[in-house]
Motif scaffolding. Structure first.
Motif, PDB file in Angstrom:
ATOM      1  N   TRP A 137      31.185 -18.814  16.244  1.00  0.00           N
ATOM      2  CA  TRP A 137      32.589 -19.111  16.531  1.00  0.00           C
ATOM      3  C   TRP A 137      33.174 -19.898  15.374  1.00  0.00           C
ATOM      4  CZ3 TRP A 137      35.916 -23.147  16.709  1.00  0.00           C
ATOM      5  CH2 TRP A 137      37.112 -23.023  17.450  1.00  0.00           C
ATOM      6  N   LYS A 138      34.347 -19.471  14.910  1.00  0.00           N
ATOM      7  CA  LYS A 138      35.111 -20.247  13.933  1.00  0.00           C
ATOM      8  C   LYS A 138      36.579 -19.886  14.177  1.00  0.00           C
ATOM      9  CE  LYS A 138      34.743 -21.532   9.042  1.00  0.00           C
ATOM     10  NZ  LYS A 138      34.184 -21.100   7.736  1.00  0.00           N
ATOM     11  N   LEU A 139      37.183 -20.580  15.082  1.00  0.00           N
ATOM     12  CA  LEU A 139      38.518 -20.276  15.580  1.00  0.00           C
ATOM     13  C   LEU A 139      38.537 -18.971  16.381  1.00  0.00           C
ATOM     14  CD1 LEU A 139      41.216 -21.823  15.421  1.00  0.00           C
ATOM     15  CD2 LEU A 139      41.945 -20.221  13.652  1.00  0.00           C
ATOM     16  N   GLY A 140      37.377 -18.527  16.752  1.00  0.00           N
ATOM     17  CA  GLY A 140      37.181 -17.288  17.490  1.00  0.00           C
ATOM     18  C   GLY A 140      35.853 -16.699  17.047  1.00  0.00           C
ATOM     19  N   PRO A 141      35.411 -15.641  17.711  1.00  0.00           N
ATOM     20  CA  PRO A 141      34.155 -15.007  17.299  1.00  0.00           C
ATOM     21  C   PRO A 141      34.264 -14.488  15.867  1.00  0.00           C
ATOM     22  CG  PRO A 141      34.845 -14.243  19.470  1.00  0.00           C
ATOM     23  CD  PRO A 141      35.998 -15.015  18.911  1.00  0.00           C
ATOM     24  N   VAL A 142      33.246 -14.759  15.050  1.00  0.00           N
ATOM     25  CA  VAL A 142      33.269 -14.334  13.644  1.00  0.00           C
ATOM     26  C   VAL A 142      31.902 -13.797  13.246  1.00  0.00           C
ATOM     27  CG1 VAL A 142      35.076 -15.941  12.893  1.00  0.00           C
ATOM     28  CG2 VAL A 142      32.681 -16.672  12.858  1.00  0.00           C
ATOM     29  N   PRO A 143      31.857 -12.988  12.185  1.00  0.00           N
ATOM     30  CA  PRO A 143      30.563 -12.565  11.647  1.00  0.00           C
ATOM     31  C   PRO A 143      29.918 -13.685  10.835  1.00  0.00           C
ATOM     32  CG  PRO A 143      32.348 -11.609  10.362  1.00  0.00           C
ATOM     33  CD  PRO A 143      32.986 -12.342  11.505  1.00  0.00           C
ATOM     34  N   PHE A 144      28.646 -13.509  10.539  1.00  0.00           N
ATOM     35  CA  PHE A 144      27.859 -14.547   9.875  1.00  0.00           C
ATOM     36  C   PHE A 144      28.427 -14.930   8.507  1.00  0.00           C
ATOM     37  CE2 PHE A 144      23.978 -15.589   7.272  1.00  0.00           C
ATOM     38  CZ  PHE A 144      23.815 -16.872   7.782  1.00  0.00           C
ATOM     39  N   ASP A 145      29.064 -13.975   7.823  1.00  0.00           N
ATOM     40  CA  ASP A 145      29.531 -14.289   6.470  1.00  0.00           C
ATOM     41  C   ASP A 145      30.688 -15.302   6.455  1.00  0.00           C
ATOM     42  OD1 ASP A 145      31.668 -12.768   7.283  1.00  0.00           O
ATOM     43  OD2 ASP A 145      31.354 -11.143   5.836  1.00  0.00           O
ATOM     44  N   GLN A 146      31.189 -15.658   7.626  1.00  0.00           N
ATOM     45  CA  GLN A 146      32.240 -16.679   7.699  1.00  0.00           C
ATOM     46  C   GLN A 146      31.674 -18.100   7.655  1.00  0.00           C
ATOM     47  OE1 GLN A 146      35.735 -16.106   7.702  1.00  0.00           O
ATOM     48  NE2 GLN A 146      34.787 -14.217   6.956  1.00  0.00           N
ATOM     49  N   ALA A 147      30.368 -18.230   7.792  1.00  0.00           N
ATOM     50  CA  ALA A 147      29.743 -19.555   7.668  1.00  0.00           C
ATOM     51  C   ALA A 147      29.684 -19.937   6.201  1.00  0.00           C
ATOM     52  CB  ALA A 147      28.341 -19.528   8.271  1.00  0.00           C
ATOM     53  N   LYS A 148      30.160 -21.149   5.876  1.00  0.00           N
ATOM     54  CA  LYS A 148      30.227 -21.577   4.478  1.00  0.00           C
ATOM     55  C   LYS A 148      29.577 -22.948   4.311  1.00  0.00           C
ATOM     56  CE  LYS A 148      33.083 -18.102   3.621  1.00  0.00           C
ATOM     57  NZ  LYS A 148      32.569 -16.878   2.977  1.00  0.00           N
ATOM     58  N   PRO A 149      28.995 -23.197   3.144  1.00  0.00           N
ATOM     59  CA  PRO A 149      28.523 -24.559   2.873  1.00  0.00           C
ATOM     60  C   PRO A 149      29.678 -25.548   3.018  1.00  0.00           C
ATOM     61  CG  PRO A 149      27.645 -23.051   1.242  1.00  0.00           C
ATOM     62  CD  PRO A 149      28.662 -22.271   2.040  1.00  0.00           C
ATOM     63  N   GLY A 150      29.398 -26.666   3.640  1.00  0.00           N
ATOM     64  CA  GLY A 150      30.445 -27.660   3.902  1.00  0.00           C
ATOM     65  C   GLY A 150      30.972 -27.594   5.322  1.00  0.00           C
ATOM     66  N   ASP A 151      30.793 -26.462   5.988  1.00  0.00           N
ATOM     67  CA  ASP A 151      31.239 -26.358   7.380  1.00  0.00           C
ATOM     68  C   ASP A 151      30.437 -27.312   8.264  1.00  0.00           C
ATOM     69  OD1 ASP A 151      33.101 -24.396   6.864  1.00  0.00           O
ATOM     70  OD2 ASP A 151      31.873 -22.726   7.602  1.00  0.00           O
ATOM     71  N   GLY A 152      31.141 -27.917   9.223  1.00  0.00           N
ATOM     72  CA  GLY A 152      30.444 -28.653  10.262  1.00  0.00           C
ATOM     73  C   GLY A 152      30.034 -27.680  11.350  1.00  0.00           C
ATOM     74  N   LEU A 153      29.034 -28.025  12.106  1.00  0.00           N
ATOM     75  CA  LEU A 153      28.641 -27.103  13.181  1.00  0.00           C
ATOM     76  C   LEU A 153      27.930 -27.815  14.319  1.00  0.00           C
ATOM     77  CD1 LEU A 153      25.334 -26.638  13.120  1.00  0.00           C
ATOM     78  CD2 LEU A 153      25.866 -24.984  11.358  1.00  0.00           C
ATOM     79  N   TYR A 154      27.951 -27.140  15.458  1.00  0.00           N
ATOM     80  CA  TYR A 154      27.048 -27.413  16.570  1.00  0.00           C
ATOM     81  C   TYR A 154      26.312 -26.109  16.831  1.00  0.00           C
ATOM     82  CZ  TYR A 154      30.067 -31.463  17.490  1.00  0.00           C
ATOM     83  OH  TYR A 154      30.787 -32.624  17.386  1.00  0.00           O
ATOM     84  N   ALA A 155      25.036 -26.201  17.143  1.00  0.00           N
ATOM     85  CA  ALA A 155      24.259 -24.990  17.415  1.00  0.00           C
ATOM     86  C   ALA A 155      23.334 -25.219  18.596  1.00  0.00           C
ATOM     87  CB  ALA A 155      23.439 -24.602  16.184  1.00  0.00           C
ATOM     88  N   ARG A 156      23.210 -24.207  19.418  1.00  0.00           N
ATOM     89  CA  ARG A 156      22.229 -24.244  20.509  1.00  0.00           C
ATOM     90  C   ARG A 156      21.329 -23.034  20.389  1.00  0.00           C
ATOM     91  NH1 ARG A 156      20.391 -26.427  24.585  1.00  0.00           N
ATOM     92  NH2 ARG A 156      21.862 -28.164  24.638  1.00  0.00           N
ATOM     93  N   GLY A 157      20.057 -23.244  20.671  1.00  0.00           N
ATOM     94  CA  GLY A 157      19.115 -22.143  20.582  1.00  0.00           C
ATOM     95  C   GLY A 157      17.771 -22.533  21.138  1.00  0.00           C
ATOM     96  N   VAL A 158      16.742 -22.049  20.484  1.00  0.00           N
ATOM     97  CA  VAL A 158      15.367 -22.345  20.905  1.00  0.00           C
ATOM     98  C   VAL A 158      14.624 -22.910  19.696  1.00  0.00           C
ATOM     99  CG1 VAL A 158      13.214 -21.397  21.815  1.00  0.00           C
ATOM    100  CG2 VAL A 158      15.420 -20.448  22.553  1.00  0.00           C
ATOM    101  N   LEU A 159      14.098 -24.129  19.843  1.00  0.00           N
ATOM    102  CA  LEU A 159      13.350 -24.734  18.741  1.00  0.00           C
ATOM    103  C   LEU A 159      11.965 -24.119  18.685  1.00  0.00           C
ATOM    104  CD1 LEU A 159      13.453 -26.889  16.504  1.00  0.00           C
ATOM    105  CD2 LEU A 159      12.368 -28.464  18.128  1.00  0.00           C
ATOM    106  N   MET A 160      11.639 -23.510  17.551  1.00  0.00           N
ATOM    107  CA  MET A 160      10.364 -22.829  17.390  1.00  0.00           C
ATOM    108  C   MET A 160       9.281 -23.828  16.965  1.00  0.00           C
ATOM    109  SD  MET A 160      11.625 -20.012  18.183  1.00  0.00           S
ATOM    110  CE  MET A 160      10.178 -18.993  17.995  1.00  0.00           C
TER     111      MET A 160
END
Lengths: 202, 149
Positions: A88-111
């Motif tokens: 999500w980045k102002l809506g659903p986006v593809p992975f290439d919209q992630a940029k260095p410097g972006d802040g984030l929250y992520a949820r998943g499974v810790l391996m």
């Protein structure tokens, strides 16, 4: 039946084949992803404690499908994005919209190897409350805890929700001095936010 | 503005209560959250399973004033655990109090729904880690049921 989380886990453990398996689920929007598989899971984490399956911070670098993130507490996170991950980045986006410097929250499974297999990643998302100081057709100046935040209306993206009414692109009902909650995407290293939703109590 | 005293007994004392939930950041953070501290309890972190509650102290109550929306809530202090259940999905999370909030009185009467299921008034705020256990951060606001854990 395998859960979405199981598939994400196997996507990381199994490399390419797993990624294909995750693709079969499709890249769901964040809401759909949560509606699909969050029900009735047993809570593994003690209330009040840090959740190891959650990460926050800013992207330092991106390599292939992996985000290296420096947490605000100075702990590094390695976050693996697969085809089934919702971004999500102002809506659903593809992975290439992630940029260095972006802040984030992520949820998943810790391996076991310390990599977080991401179920959902929210880029630059903020959810702030405050009083409207000024409004123009393209901006809202928000007083957020005494801090001035310049919020931009984005055509085709920004909506207002007035209590239980359906979202509307018409923001003209908002008034100076009223209290609102603005959910949107922060513009990194500024005091500016692109508006996704303005929640108004009336 | 004249304020009323809390009604007796508080609505959450004997049974679960329904209201709205949103999320907030606390602790070390980026962006507009970077000026946020560790909350009223001094322990709040966005990555922990925690929540803000409108009645953690007299000083807290004086800010949040849910009674001005006709809602009285029990005094509960740092570390107290609530179970929050999303009315949209049935997903739930147990979290501990780490801050005072939300400012219920500023959103009096607000109502959020998913389909025909609705709840009114902001009674609780979750950290991002907690909120993402029951909903997507991008939903922003959701109707929930709050009970003691």
């Amino acid at each position: 039946m395998r859960s979405r989380r199981d598939v994400l886990k196997s996507a990381v453990l199994g490399g390419g084949a797993g990624v294909v398996a995750a693709t079969a689920l499709g890249s769901l929007g964040p809401e759909a992803a949560f509606a699909a598989q969050k029900s009735f899971a047993t809570q593994q984490v003690e209330p009040g404690a840090p959740d190891p399956n959650f990460a926050e911070g800013r992207i330092r670098s991106i390599k292939d499908n992996t985000l290296l993130v420096l947490g605000s507490n100075m702990v590094f996170h390695t976050i693996r994005v697969v085809d089934g991950t919702s971004l999500w980045k102002l809506g659903p986006v593809p992975f290439d919209q992630a940029k260095p410097g972006d802040g984030l929250y992520a949820r998943g499974v810790l391996m076991p190897d310390g990599i977080l297999a991401a179920e959902a990643v929210w880029l630059n998302i903020v959810n702030i409350k405050g009083h409207i100081r000024n409004i123009t057709s393209q901006t809202i100046h928000l007083d957020h805890n005494g801090q001035d935040v310049l919020c931009h209306v984005v055509a085709g993206k920004s909506v207002a929700v007035h209590s239980e009414s359906p979202p509307t692109a018409d923001l003209s009902m908002l008034k100076v001095s009223q209290h609102v909650q603005i959910m949107g995407a922060w513009r990194p290293d500024t005091n500016e936010v692109d508006i996704a939703t303005v929640f108004s109590p009336h | 503005m004249a304020r009323s005293t809390p009604t007796d007994p508080p609505i959450d004392l004997l049974a679960p209560v329904q209201g709205e939930v949103s999320w907030f950041c606390c602790g070390t953070a980026w962006g507009p959250c970077s000026s946020t501290g560790k909350g009223a309890c001094g322990t709040c972190n966005s990555g922990s399973l925690q929540h803000a509650w409108p009645n953690t102290s007299d000083a807290c109550w004086a800010i949040t004033r849910p009674d001005s929306c006709g809602v009285s809530l029990t005094r509960r202090t740092c570390g107290f655990r609530h179970r929050i259940t999303a009315l949209c999905t049935g997903a739930s999370v147990v979290t501990a109090i780490a801050d005072c909030g939300p400012q219920t009185d500023l959103f009096c009467g607000e109502r959020s729904c998913c389909g025909a299921t609705c709840a009114s008034n902001r009674l609780i705020d979750l950290t991002p880690a907690a909120y993402t256990q029951i909903a997507s951060l991008s939903s922003g606001l959701r109707p929930v049921e709050i009970s003691t854990a």
